[in-house]
Design an enzyme around this catalytic site. Structure first.
Site, mmCIF file in Angstrom:
data_model
loop_
_atom_site.group_PDB
_atom_site.id
_atom_site.type_symbol
_atom_site.label_atom_id
_atom_site.label_comp_id
_atom_site.label_asym_id
_atom_site.label_seq_id
_atom_site.Cartn_x
_atom_site.Cartn_y
_atom_site.Cartn_z
ATOM 1 N N TYR A 346 -1.870 -18.595 50.489
ATOM 2 C CA TYR A 346 -0.464 -18.988 50.449
ATOM 3 C C TYR A 346 0.383 -17.753 50.136
ATOM 4 O O TYR A 346 0.159 -17.059 49.155
ATOM 5 C CB TYR A 346 -0.280 -20.063 49.375
ATOM 6 C CG TYR A 346 1.034 -20.821 49.380
ATOM 7 C CD1 TYR A 346 2.142 -20.395 50.099
ATOM 8 C CD2 TYR A 346 1.166 -21.984 48.629
ATOM 9 C CE1 TYR A 346 3.329 -21.098 50.090
ATOM 10 C CE2 TYR A 346 2.357 -22.704 48.598
ATOM 11 C CZ TYR A 346 3.440 -22.249 49.336
ATOM 12 O OH TYR A 346 4.622 -22.949 49.306
ATOM 13 N N CYS A 347 1.365 -17.467 50.985
ATOM 14 C CA CYS A 347 2.337 -16.393 50.766
ATOM 15 C C CYS A 347 1.611 -15.055 50.554
ATOM 16 O O CYS A 347 0.818 -14.647 51.389
ATOM 17 C CB CYS A 347 3.245 -16.755 49.591
ATOM 18 S SG CYS A 347 4.671 -15.673 49.383
ATOM 19 N N VAL A 348 1.864 -14.349 49.443
ATOM 20 C CA VAL A 348 1.277 -13.027 49.249
ATOM 21 C C VAL A 348 -0.244 -13.083 49.161
ATOM 22 O O VAL A 348 -0.930 -12.108 49.517
ATOM 23 C CB VAL A 348 1.848 -12.347 47.995
ATOM 24 C CG1 VAL A 348 3.316 -12.033 48.175
ATOM 25 C CG2 VAL A 348 1.637 -13.195 46.752
ATOM 26 N N GLY A 350 -1.958 -14.971 51.002
ATOM 27 C CA GLY A 350 -2.332 -15.006 52.415
ATOM 28 C C GLY A 350 -2.356 -13.616 53.006
ATOM 29 O O GLY A 350 -3.230 -13.277 53.822
#
Length: 613
Positions: A346-348, A350
């Site tokens: 998820y997000c960073v 990822g």
């Protein structure tokens, strides 16, 4: 204090005279205004509250310097507020002419009402900040907010007319100008906001006392409050999905959730949430929890709970997070006796998962990961949105100075993200909390948003320089981690990429660009809403929609043009994709049930790391 009392009484009487004549529904009897004695008593209470606060701050500074200094954050913001647009005479003349036209239009609305006297007139410009009829009930306030809106447009249009700026410079200046004009809005000040004046008359100024109390509490903790701080308790009414912490390092805890179905997918799922936030965004209340929903779909779910940085993590860098991801994957494989796992980043996290996959591929170990799903994650930062306006050499130097103990206080990061949506996440609360003195709502998502996490300063600086500023991750072998060069084009693992159509942190087009650097099977999905609501969208809510198109399209615009809209949550589509990769099932026995017979767990979910401040 006499001056305060006289000022408040004068303002209240002036407001009474204005509103008694113009406000819709106002009767013949004008509103009563408290006398000077009332305002004197109120001023005394305000003065006592502020004096106590100053004494508290002095004592706090004597004992230990505060980690977060709002003045330092203001210095941080100066990097992007480099200059204001140069005055253009033609634009100035146009603005002057438009101002006269607004004046004429507003005044006609009041002098030519006829039978419509007492009704709020329509205004040339509209904005939801000025939707209350009070803004249109008196010509002074009508003209005030209309001129403000006109001047805001003027400043932004001036930015667009400046010659000699490249795209990034222009966007940075637009961002700074918009932030400035948002801050100057007349609805943020007592004397220029008729709604606040109405409330002040109605409550005898008690709204201001309550608002000051809210302001003082926020100043004490160095953070704007968005929601009732006592409404949620981890493990009681938020982050309640049953599970156990089954592994722990100095950087993270690994949580395994208890099965709720008679059979489960043989391949387990390991979720890597962003370390800039608490993991329970994926485990809010039961009706919103992605983790609970995934468990109920028959998936054995593991989640990494990152530790909030402290002085002991001063030397933590990207390599450490990548090694942690590989270690968590291997721990789950060994624990359940499976050759591979599904993963989510998820997000960073990822972004880091993409690097992890590239490293495993380079080492010939890609088969440890059966699939990888990315929630609003960027790897190509060329079009990374407004956050890029806050990253240049001066900003990076300033951020480094804010981290003398080796970690960045999470309140700086929270304030920065709030700046991206200043109207919604800053000024709206300044009005409601400090001026109107309203009660805080009980909102789980906003509770999570305010639960900040500290970051290792060294890694945070490298992330901003190497990824956001220099975009090195998409250049094969320009970066390395754990001794291995990173080349995203080596990734052949099946990949599912989700983006939010209205995402202001990881813009959809920026997330889309990941598809250009992958060799394997790739599915791209565009979800309705933004960075959080676009991800956290339980099917039972029946909200939003998602679009599916050609994941191999040449451009993001081509994808959007050919995409088909589907109502509701995208989660069911994702789980179908996951099962299509491997639908083998097993009974949830042995270590599939964490903390069961013969399995020693460390503690109950949500664990202790998520509670560390």
């Amino acid at each position: 204090m006499d001056g305060f009392a006289k000022l408040m009484q004068f303002q209240a009487e002036a407001a009474r005279d204005m509103f008694g004549q113009f406000l819709p529904g106002a009767g013949a009897e004008p509103p009563k205004v408290p006398d000077i004695n009332h305002w004197t008593e109120l001023g005394g209470r305000v003065n006592a509250m502020w004096t106590d606060f100053l004494r508290h701050q002095t004592d706090k500074a004597r004992d230990q310097a505060a980690a977060f200094d709002p003045a330092q954050f203001a210095t941080l913001m100066q990097g992007w507020a480099k200059s204001l647009p140069t005055v253009d005479m033609k634009a100035q003349q146009k603005a002057w002419g438009e101002g006269l036209a607004i004046w004429d239009s507003v005044m006609k609305g009041f002098t030519g009402r006829g039978d419509e006297a007492g009704e709020a007139s329509e205004m040339p410009k509209t904005d939801r900040r000025f939707a209350d009829p009070a803004w249109r009930a008196h010509p002074a306030y009508a003209l005030l907010h209309q001129m403000y809106l006109m001047l805001s447009e003027y400043w932004l249009s001036t930015v667009d007319s400046i010659d000699g700026l490249d795209r990034e410079q222009r966007e940075s200046l637009r961002f700074a100008t918009r932030a400035m004009t948002d801050a100057m809005s007349p609805d943020h000040f007592l004397m220029t906001n008729p709604v606040v004046l109405e409330k002040t008359m109605a409550t005898g100024g008690e709204n201001l006392v309550k608002g000051l109390r809210n302001l003082i509490e926020d100043l004490k903790k160095g953070q704007l409050t968005h929601t009732d701080p006592d409404a949620f308790t981890l493990g009681e009414n938020i982050a309640t999905t049953p599970g156990k912490v089954i592994h722990q390092t100095d950087l993270y805890q690994l949580i395994q959730y208890s099965p709720s179905t008679d059979s489960v997918l043989e391949v387990p799922l390991v979720i890597f949430p962003p370390w800039i936030n608490r993991f329970y965004i994926l485990d809010l209340t039961a009706k919103k929890s992605f983790i609970k929903w995934a468990v109920d779909q028959g998936i054995t779910v593991f989640v990494v709970s990152w530790k909030s940085a402290d002085e002991s993590m001063a030397d933590v860098v990207w390599d450490d997070y990548i090694r942690a991801q590989i270690e968590a994957i291997d721990h789950v494989r060994e624990r359940l006796g499976v050759p591979a796992v599904h993963t989510i980043g998820y997000c960073v996290a990822g972004t880091t998962l993409a690097a992890t996959l590239a490293i495993l591929a380079r080492r010939g170990e890609a088969d440890r990961v059966k699939s990888a799903t990315f929630f609003t994650a960027q790897v190509d930062f060329e079009k990374s949105g407004e956050l890029k306006n806050l990253i240049d050499d001066q900003q990076l130097e300033t951020v480094a100075k804010l981290s003398p103990q080796g970690y960045l206080d999470g309140r700086y990061l929270a304030a920065t993200f709030n700046m991206l949506r200043g109207k919604d996440l800053i000024w709206n609360y300044v009005l409601n909390n400090y001026l109107l003195g309203e009660d805080y709502p009980a909102f789980d998502l906003l509770h999570w948003n305010g639960d900040v996490t500290n970051l290792p300063a060294k890694w945070h600086g490298d992330y901003l320089r190497n990824l956001y500023r220099d975009n090195k991750l998409v250049v094969p072998d320009a970066l390395r981690a754990d001794g291995t060069p990173i080349d995203l084009t080596r990734i052949e693992t099946p990949v599912y990429i989700q983006a939010g159509r209205e995402d202001h942190i990881a813009p959809a087009e920026s997330v889309w660009r990941f598809t250009r650097h992958l060799k394997g099977d790739t599915t791209f999905l565009l979800a309705g809403s933004g960075h959080i609501a676009g991800v956290i969208n339980h099917p039972d809510a029946g909200k939003y929609q998602y679009w599916l198109g050609d994941s191999g399209a040449d451009t993001f615009d081509d994808y959007v043009d050919g995409a088909e809209e589907h109502p509701g949550s995208w989660w069911p589509h994702w789980v179908e994709w996951l099962r299509a990769i491997d639908d083998a099932e097993v009974k949830p026995a042995g270590k599939r049930r964490p903390g069961g017979k013969g399995d020693k767990a460390i503690e109950d979910a949500p664990g202790s790391y998520v509670k560390t401040r």
